[in-house]
Design a protein around this motif. Structure first.
Motif, PDB file in Angstrom:
ATOM      1  N   UNK C  13     -60.250 -20.118  10.438  1.00  0.00           N
ATOM      2  CA  UNK C  13     -59.790 -19.757   9.102  1.00  0.00           C
ATOM      3  C   UNK C  13     -60.898 -20.235   7.981  1.00  0.00           C
ATOM      4  N   UNK C  14     -61.319 -21.366   8.101  1.00  0.00           N
ATOM      5  CA  UNK C  14     -62.037 -21.953   7.009  1.00  0.00           C
ATOM      6  C   UNK C  14     -63.391 -21.209   7.022  1.00  0.00           C
ATOM      7  N   UNK C  15     -63.814 -20.527   8.036  1.00  0.00           N
ATOM      8  CA  UNK C  15     -65.327 -19.868   8.215  1.00  0.00           C
ATOM      9  C   UNK C  15     -65.239 -18.818   7.199  1.00  0.00           C
ATOM     10  N   UNK C  16     -63.868 -18.299   6.951  1.00  0.00           N
ATOM     11  CA  UNK C  16     -63.904 -17.125   6.073  1.00  0.00           C
ATOM     12  C   UNK C  16     -64.266 -17.435   4.505  1.00  0.00           C
ATOM     13  N   UNK C  17     -63.957 -18.852   4.314  1.00  0.00           N
ATOM     14  CA  UNK C  17     -64.153 -19.286   2.994  1.00  0.00           C
ATOM     15  C   UNK C  17     -65.513 -19.256   2.793  1.00  0.00           C
ATOM     16  N   UNK C  18     -66.323 -19.918   4.059  1.00  0.00           N
ATOM     17  CA  UNK C  18     -67.518 -19.954   4.081  1.00  0.00           C
ATOM     18  C   UNK C  18     -68.379 -18.653   3.742  1.00  0.00           C
ATOM     19  N   UNK C  19     -67.880 -17.607   4.461  1.00  0.00           N
ATOM     20  CA  UNK C  19     -68.595 -16.220   4.324  1.00  0.00           C
ATOM     21  C   UNK C  19     -68.157 -15.822   3.346  1.00  0.00           C
ATOM     22  N   UNK C  20     -67.257 -15.862   2.427  1.00  0.00           N
ATOM     23  CA  UNK C  20     -66.926 -15.427   1.158  1.00  0.00           C
ATOM     24  C   UNK C  20     -67.701 -15.962   0.174  1.00  0.00           C
ATOM     25  N   UNK C  21     -68.050 -17.177   0.150  1.00  0.00           N
ATOM     26  CA  UNK C  21     -68.857 -18.084  -0.589  1.00  0.00           C
ATOM     27  C   UNK C  21     -70.129 -17.191  -0.463  1.00  0.00           C
ATOM     28  N   UNK C  22     -70.566 -17.014   0.576  1.00  0.00           N
ATOM     29  CA  UNK C  22     -72.011 -16.512   1.293  1.00  0.00           C
ATOM     30  C   UNK C  22     -72.004 -15.323   0.504  1.00  0.00           C
ATOM     31  N   UNK C  23     -71.195 -14.373   0.814  1.00  0.00           N
ATOM     32  CA  UNK C  23     -71.187 -12.997   0.246  1.00  0.00           C
ATOM     33  C   UNK C  23     -71.291 -12.888  -1.216  1.00  0.00           C
ATOM     34  N   UNK C  24     -70.308 -13.444  -1.801  1.00  0.00           N
ATOM     35  CA  UNK C  24     -70.168 -13.554  -3.253  1.00  0.00           C
ATOM     36  C   UNK C  24     -71.672 -14.066  -3.910  1.00  0.00           C
TER      37      UNK C  24
END
Lengths: 250, 221, 213
Positions: C13-24
């Motif tokens: 689930x926390x991978x989602x946060x990482x990806x969100x940070x990355x994309x933004x």
């Protein structure tokens, strides 16, 4: 007793045969010039004798070392030969002097003053002692090639192998190199010379070997080269040469 | 918002910052030195025709380049004790930096080595050098010259990236900045001054690298 | 081992946060990078600040940039939530590097292309958008994709200011389970799975371009 003897040597690149079961011998002190068209196998022969190529059949004996089919040449083999390349292949990061001494120090393990003495001698022979501290990039092509000759010579090989050593040079720089080679021949060095330059070959060699299709097609004395060529192919090769001496350069 | 910058709160700590800067330099120089040796071995392994070693070296490169430095650092610092290898924060920092730096420089050196014409190897063989000697004395010096600017910028990246080791409380410049701002509560000024110090260190190294180039490499060509 | 397995869903689930940070950060950073690159070619007066910004971003540690944004600005009265601080800092980092990559690519487009565009009657902006820009984009593509790998890895720094991304979750699970080797191994493997395809793509693009030339 031959210094170099090549027996039934065959070499192919993939499917393409370059040397086709050829044999020859070179005696100590002899200067042999190999001539022939591009693709006749003359450079490959020199590279096989020099230990730079692995071949598929036959054997090469050179001094006290021998190579058989499939064998990769080692340090002991290279002690016998000194190779000079078409493109000089000096080490750009070393001065002229270090280019000549590096193998004396690192391979032959000579003491520093001994190596220096030998290098000095070799550089004097090629007339470039005063360029000792210069890096190769600062030298003309002819000078670089003379340093390359000194580098090979300093190792005191049993035979010097010279592969089209003037082909990469501008025409006006050829002579300084051929003069050095004439000097070496007069001093009794054993040499195998691959060249396009018939005049030069005739003037320096004891024997001229004409290669064609991966074999020795004809051997002649330099004095007989132009007056008594025996085979049709050599006549044609010489004819082409005379009409168009520059065509085959590079 | 009442903005007032109070840099005078930082000056009493300049000595501590200098100490941290010195540690950052030491960490980086040591890691880069060791990393370059490993990179040379790795590049040699990839280019030699021995398949298993080449495969290992390639996997190493991919693993290092595709995972975060911070995770590599945590892995070294927190998991090695699990197999009985207890490291100080500084030791873990240097080891991770060596691994990271070599992962990138293997690729750089490999490219530089492949750009050197094959006849250089042949010339080395013809004068009786062993493959190791050819690599060390003929190929590697030329490869380092060919890739000098990539290697030095990788060094600068390593130096800046080393600030991450403050996360395990190694005593580097960033860790020192963290410590100071916890004392004087002027984090903005402390971090700005620290950033300035990093800028200066990198600039000084660039000058040093240019000097090294002129002294050792420029003459060849 | 059981603890680690129990927390696996949290790690994913926390991978989602990482990806969100990355994309933004990538999107905002791309805008900033474009501005920097355009500023470089647009006017000599804009070139100086553009170069200054890039050299400060590339010449200082990204972690320090993050600290300045998060802790430094807070002291000055601008208290940002960690997530915003992280996105801002990562976007600044991305703008600097992308700006430099794209500037280089624009300069790599032969000058004659500008001349040719001019001779056809295109204005500067028009030529940039329609003719020079696309060529530069293509030239910059391998390095851009390569930088995305860097950016993705750099998002892990957000964990240091307390964002519960993949790295932070890894740290917490490692502490809970007493199995740091396994946990950090899993975390590293997830980062690898995200980064490696981008690395391969970047390399393939590079080979494609060099092969085509």
């Amino acid at each position: 007793m031959a210094l170099v003897s090549v027996r039934n040597l065959s070499k192919q690149y993939g499917q393409l045969p370059v040397l086709d079961g050829m044999s020859t011998e070179i005696a100590a002190g002899e200067v042999v010039a190999i001539v022939g068209r591009s693709g006749s196998g003359k450079s490959t022969l020199l590279r096989c004798v020099g230990g730079l190529e692995v071949f598929q059949a036959g054997e090469v004996m050179c001094g006290d070392a021998a190579l058989t089919a499939g064998q990769v040449a080692g340090k002991d083999y290279f002690r016998n030969v000194g190779i000079v390349f078409q493109q000089f292949n000096l080490f750009p990061h070393l001065t002229v002097f270090s280019n000549v001494t590096i193998a004396l120090r690192q391979v032959q393990k000579l003491k520093k003053p001994v190596a220096a003495e030998r290098a000095t001698q070799a550089l004097r022979t090629v007339g470039l002692l005063e360029k000792s501290d210069v890096y190769p990039a600062r030298l003309s092509g002819g000078q670089q090639q003379r340093v390359a000759i000194a580098r090979a010579l300093a190792l005191k090989p049993k035979i010097m192998l010279l592969d089209e050593v003037t082909s990469a040079l501008d025409p006006e720089l050829v002579e300084e190199v051929t003069n050095v080679l004439r000097g070496l021949a007069e001093q009794g060095n054993t040499m195998l010379i691959v060249t396009h330059d018939i005049q030069f070959a005739a003037s320096v060699a004891d024997r001229i070997v004409f290669m064609h299709a991966g074999r020795i097609h004809e051997e002649v004395k330099p004095t007989d080269l132009l007056s008594r060529p025996q085979t049709e192919e050599l006549v044609r090769f010489l004819g082409r040469k005379r009409m168009n001496p520059k065509e085959d350069r590079v | 918002m009442n903005v007032s910058l109070q840099f005078f709160h930082v000056w009493p700590f300049l000595g501590d910052l200098a100490e941290g800067a010195w540690l950052t330099i030491l960490l980086t120089v040591n890691a880069a030195g060791a990393g370059l040796v490993i990179a040379a071995l790795g590049a040699f392994a990839i280019l030699s025709n021995v398949t298993p070693t080449a495969w290992i070296a390639r996997s190493y490169v991919e693993a290092v380049r595709n995972t975060p430095f911070l995770v590599q650092l945590f892995f070294i610092y927190f998991s090695l004790p699990q197999i009985g290898l207890r490291l100080s924060a500084n030791e873990a920092a240097v080891i991770t930096m060596v691994i990271n730096f070599s992962g990138y420089t293997i690729e750089i050196l490999r490219g530089g080595i492949q750009a050197i014409p094959i006849p250089q190897w042949e010339a080395g063989r013809s004068i009786g050098f062993s493959p190791g000697q050819i690599f060390l004395r003929i190929i590697l010096p030329q490869a380092i010259r060919n890739t000098y600017s990539s290697l030095t910028s990788q060094f600068c990246l390593l130096l800046l990236g080393s600030s991450v080791v403050s996360a395990i409380s190694a005593n580097d410049l960033t860790a020192m900045a963290n410590y100071i701002q916890s004392l004087n509560f002027r984090s903005f000024e402390v971090y700005i001054v620290t950033a300035g110090i990093y800028l200066v260190i990198v600039a000084v190294f660039k000058v040093v690298f240019a000097l090294i180039w002129r002294l050792f490499f420029a003459r060849w060509a | 081992m059981e603890t680690v397995i129990a927390y696996l869903p949290a790690i994913f689930a926390s991978t989602g946060i990482t990806l969100m940070l990355f994309i933004t950060a990538a999107l905002i950073g791309a805008t900033g990078g474009l501005a920097i690159a355009v500023a470089h070619t647009a006017h000599p007066l804009l070139r100086i600040p553009a170069r200054l910004i890039v050299s400060v971003i590339q010449g200082t540690p990204t972690l320090l940039q993050l600290f300045v944004v998060h802790y430094g600005l807070a002291i000055l009265g601008l208290r940002l939530p960690p997530l915003i601080s992280a996105v801002v800092a990562l976007a600044i980092f991305a703008s600097g590097f992308l700006g430099e990559i794209w500037r280089g690519a624009m300069e790599a487009v032969p000058r004659t292309q500008w001349d040719a565009s001019r001779s056809l009657g295109f204005g500067r902006l028009h030529a940039m958008v329609l003719l020079v820009g696309p060529q530069a984009l293509w030239i910059a593509l391998p390095a851009t994709v390569g930088f995305l790998v860097s950016l993705l890895k750099t998002t892990s720094l957000a964990s240091i200011i307390g964002i519960v991304d993949l790295t932070k979750t890894g740290t917490m699970v490692a502490n809970l389970s007493f199995e740091p080797m396994l946990v950090y191994g899993i975390v590293a493997a997830i980062y690898f799975a995200l980064c490696w395809p981008l690395s391969l793509l970047s390399r393939r693009l590079e080979r494609l371009q060099h092969g085509a030339r």
